[in-house]
Design a protein around this motif. Structure first.
Motif, PDB file in Angstrom:
ATOM      1  N   VAL A   1      32.054  68.951  44.762  1.00  0.00           N
ATOM      2  CA  VAL A   1      33.309  69.709  44.728  1.00  0.00           C
ATOM      3  C   VAL A   1      33.953  69.733  46.114  1.00  0.00           C
ATOM      4  O   VAL A   1      35.178  69.564  46.252  1.00  0.00           O
ATOM      5  CB  VAL A   1      33.059  71.145  44.216  1.00  0.00           C
ATOM      6  N   PHE A   2      33.149  69.937  47.146  1.00  0.00           N
ATOM      7  CA  PHE A   2      33.676  69.949  48.520  1.00  0.00           C
ATOM      8  C   PHE A   2      34.325  68.610  48.868  1.00  0.00           C
ATOM      9  O   PHE A   2      35.420  68.565  49.455  1.00  0.00           O
ATOM     10  CB  PHE A   2      32.541  70.259  49.502  1.00  0.00           C
ATOM     11  N   MET A   3      33.656  67.517  48.506  1.00  0.00           N
ATOM     12  CA  MET A   3      34.200  66.187  48.806  1.00  0.00           C
ATOM     13  C   MET A   3      35.504  65.937  48.045  1.00  0.00           C
ATOM     14  O   MET A   3      36.474  65.423  48.621  1.00  0.00           O
ATOM     15  CB  MET A   3      33.172  65.106  48.468  1.00  0.00           C
TER      16      MET A   3
ATOM     17  N   ILE B   1      39.099  58.548  41.400  1.00  0.00           N
ATOM     18  CA  ILE B   1      38.572  59.648  42.227  1.00  0.00           C
ATOM     19  C   ILE B   1      39.699  60.566  42.679  1.00  0.00           C
ATOM     20  O   ILE B   1      39.558  61.800  42.692  1.00  0.00           O
ATOM     21  CB  ILE B   1      37.806  59.086  43.448  1.00  0.00           C
ATOM     22  N   ILE B   2      40.848  59.976  43.029  1.00  0.00           N
ATOM     23  CA  ILE B   2      41.994  60.796  43.445  1.00  0.00           C
ATOM     24  C   ILE B   2      42.500  61.646  42.277  1.00  0.00           C
ATOM     25  O   ILE B   2      42.876  62.816  42.454  1.00  0.00           O
ATOM     26  CB  ILE B   2      43.114  59.896  44.002  1.00  0.00           C
ATOM     27  N   SER B   3      42.490  61.084  41.067  1.00  0.00           N
ATOM     28  CA  SER B   3      42.894  61.863  39.881  1.00  0.00           C
ATOM     29  C   SER B   3      41.943  63.035  39.655  1.00  0.00           C
ATOM     30  O   SER B   3      42.391  64.145  39.321  1.00  0.00           O
ATOM     31  CB  SER B   3      42.909  60.960  38.639  1.00  0.00           C
ATOM     32  N   ALA B   4      40.629  62.789  39.855  1.00  0.00           N
ATOM     33  CA  ALA B   4      39.647  63.871  39.718  1.00  0.00           C
ATOM     34  C   ALA B   4      39.889  64.940  40.773  1.00  0.00           C
ATOM     35  O   ALA B   4      39.774  66.145  40.494  1.00  0.00           O
ATOM     36  CB  ALA B   4      38.229  63.302  39.850  1.00  0.00           C
ATOM     37  N   SER B   5      40.250  64.523  41.984  1.00  0.00           N
ATOM     38  CA  SER B   5      40.543  65.481  43.059  1.00  0.00           C
ATOM     39  C   SER B   5      41.783  66.309  42.733  1.00  0.00           C
ATOM     40  O   SER B   5      41.809  67.524  42.936  1.00  0.00           O
ATOM     41  CB  SER B   5      40.736  64.726  44.374  1.00  0.00           C
TER      42      SER B   5
ATOM     43  N   LEU C   1      40.959  68.850  40.045  1.00  0.00           N
ATOM     44  CA  LEU C   1      40.194  69.976  40.599  1.00  0.00           C
ATOM     45  C   LEU C   1      41.092  70.907  41.403  1.00  0.00           C
ATOM     46  O   LEU C   1      40.937  72.129  41.367  1.00  0.00           O
ATOM     47  CB  LEU C   1      39.053  69.451  41.470  1.00  0.00           C
ATOM     48  N   ARG C   2      42.071  70.319  42.107  1.00  0.00           N
ATOM     49  CA  ARG C   2      43.006  71.126  42.892  1.00  0.00           C
ATOM     50  C   ARG C   2      43.902  71.980  41.990  1.00  0.00           C
ATOM     51  O   ARG C   2      44.152  73.156  42.273  1.00  0.00           O
ATOM     52  CB  ARG C   2      43.864  70.202  43.756  1.00  0.00           C
TER      53      ARG C   2
ATOM     54  N   TRP D   1      40.579  76.502  39.742  1.00  0.00           N
ATOM     55  CA  TRP D   1      40.469  77.964  39.657  1.00  0.00           C
ATOM     56  C   TRP D   1      40.241  78.416  38.215  1.00  0.00           C
ATOM     57  O   TRP D   1      39.547  79.417  37.972  1.00  0.00           O
ATOM     58  CB  TRP D   1      41.735  78.616  40.224  1.00  0.00           C
ATOM     59  N   ILE D   2      40.790  77.673  37.246  1.00  0.00           N
ATOM     60  CA  ILE D   2      40.590  78.016  35.828  1.00  0.00           C
ATOM     61  C   ILE D   2      39.124  77.780  35.440  1.00  0.00           C
ATOM     62  O   ILE D   2      38.513  78.603  34.748  1.00  0.00           O
ATOM     63  CB  ILE D   2      41.518  77.188  34.923  1.00  0.00           C
ATOM     64  N   ILE D   3      38.569  76.650  35.898  1.00  0.00           N
ATOM     65  CA  ILE D   3      37.162  76.347  35.614  1.00  0.00           C
ATOM     66  C   ILE D   3      36.257  77.406  36.226  1.00  0.00           C
ATOM     67  O   ILE D   3      35.327  77.912  35.576  1.00  0.00           O
ATOM     68  CB  ILE D   3      36.792  74.952  36.159  1.00  0.00           C
ATOM     69  N   GLY D   4      36.539  77.763  37.491  1.00  0.00           N
ATOM     70  CA  GLY D   4      35.729  78.790  38.161  1.00  0.00           C
ATOM     71  C   GLY D   4      35.827  80.143  37.481  1.00  0.00           C
ATOM     72  O   GLY D   4      34.821  80.842  37.304  1.00  0.00           O
ATOM     73  N   LEU D   5      37.057  80.526  37.102  1.00  0.00           N
ATOM     74  CA  LEU D   5      37.268  81.818  36.431  1.00  0.00           C
ATOM     75  C   LEU D   5      36.560  81.853  35.084  1.00  0.00           C
ATOM     76  O   LEU D   5      35.951  82.868  34.713  1.00  0.00           O
ATOM     77  CB  LEU D   5      38.768  82.066  36.256  1.00  0.00           C
TER      78      LEU D   5
END
Length: 379
Positions: A160-162, A188-192, A195-196, A200-204
């Motif tokens: 996630v950090f990467m 990879i850019i699409s995945a980034s 995630l951006r 927050w929805i996944i984390g919530l």
């Protein structure tokens, strides 16, 4: 001596009345969500000590008083105090624990059998052994999964950090230099970006599921999905199934030793073991037995039970050695649990490290491929 469950409906109605009376005052009701009173570890000590003290000639009331004084948690003291007060008013131990939600139907009927047959000390000893093995299996499960879970959690944080911080830095460089990106880099850019935008929805969602888990555990849909997904996880699914089959064989062995009929044993075990695939299978097995089928024939219709178990159960029915055979099966499953817990912890660690290495490697390669192309253009 056989055990008659024909009065279950009547007893359930009486219990419902008592629960309604108890629920009239919500302020007097102790609510525990994350730390339920009288868990499996407490029950292991409780039943073992009750058995020892009863064999020593101590009266049941004195036993409960001694155990109540030895409890540190106020919740456990309150449970034992209520049971002790019920004993003083003339109720039996089985009737006293039936009014306590922390005890299962299995414990209630097992203790009632002990009272009716004069073998209460033996029954409580058997219950102590059951919870001792259950706790040991839980420890094995936690021990087998703790380290892999820590590694997996660390791996998720690294990936996630990467994706969240490292990849966007390269993305800015690529935009400035207007480099044509390979397909793997675009992925990879699409995945980034995903995630951006939606991280927050996944984390919530994860936090909400974690907080609401105590409430979801009572929902049939949640239990069904959770257990079915668990069974499909390589290595872990088979290990979890073995743990619950061990509990199943031990419970049937204890009930058979107390002369409980097979169909009643299935009913009690179904209520006791919180593993939905096994509960579902036992519900069908119970119906088959009531229709006149043997236990081995009923078990053979479900993939959850191995051919070896079915063969041994068939032998037990033909030789009338149910207690011996189920006890033997329980010993075999206990051995498998111990072996599989060691194998699981040994195998999962390198597998998770390998997966993490591949993910990190793919991200790095995806980011550096355009850099090599850029350097050649500049050169």
């Amino acid at each position: 001596m056989g055990f008659d469950l024909s009065n279950i409906k009547k007893e359930e109605k009486q219990t419902t009345v008592l629960k309604k009376e108890a629920g009239d005052s919500l302020l007097k009701k102790e609510i525990t969500i994350f730390n339920s009173p009288f868990g499996s570890k407490v029950k292991e000590d409780f039943y073992a000590e009750v058995s020892v003290l009863l064999n020593a000639g101590v009266t049941l009331k004195q036993v409960l008083e001694l155990l109540e004084n030895g409890q540190k948690k106020q919740q456990n003291k309150a449970v034992l105090s209520k049971i002790s007060n019920d004993i003083v008013t003339g109720r039996s131990l089985s009737e006293a624990i039936k009014n306590q939600k922390v005890f299962s139907e299995y414990e209630y009927y097992a203790i009632k059998i002990g009272e009716e047959t004069g073998t209460l000390s033996q029954v409580t000893e058997q219950l102590g052994d059951y919870f001792a093995r259950k706790n040991e299996q839980r420890r094995n499960l936690i021990s087998a999964l703790t380290y892999p879970v820590i590694i997996l959690s660390t791996a998720v944080v690294v990936v996630v950090f990467m994706l969240r911080f490292v990849v966007p830095m390269f993305q800015d460089i690529f935009k400035q230099q207007k480099v044509e990106l390979p397909g793997i880099t675009k992925l990879i850019i699409s995945a980034s970006d995903f995630l951006r935008d939606y991280g927050w929805i996944i984390g919530l969602t994860f936090v909400i599921l974690l907080i609401s888990r105590p409430l979801l555990r009572k929902k049939v849909l949640y239990k069904t999905l959770k257990d079915k997904i668990t069974l499909r996880i390589p290595f872990v699914g088979n290990f979890v199934k073995t743990v619950y089959l061990s509990q199943f064989t031990q419970a049937v062995s204890l009930l058979t030793a107390s002369k409980v009929p097979v169909v009643n044993s299935i009913q009690l075990v179904k209520q006791m073991i919180q593993f939905y695939p096994l509960q579902q299978a036992l519900e069908v097995v119970e119906k088959d037995i009531l229709q006149g089928h043997s236990l081995s024939t009923s078990l053979s219709k479900h993939k959850l039970f191995s051919d070896k178990m079915i063969a041994l159960v068939k032998v037990a029915e033909e030789t009338n050695q149910n207690e011996l055979i189920f006890n033997r099966l329980n010993m075999q499953y206990n051995t498998q649990v111990q072996q599989q817990s060691k194998i699981l912890s040994t195998i999962m660690e390198p597998i998770i490290i390998l997966i993490v290495g591949i993910l990190v490697g793919v991200i790095l390669i995806a980011m550096y491929l355009p850099m090599f192309k850029l350097s050649s253009v500049i050169g």
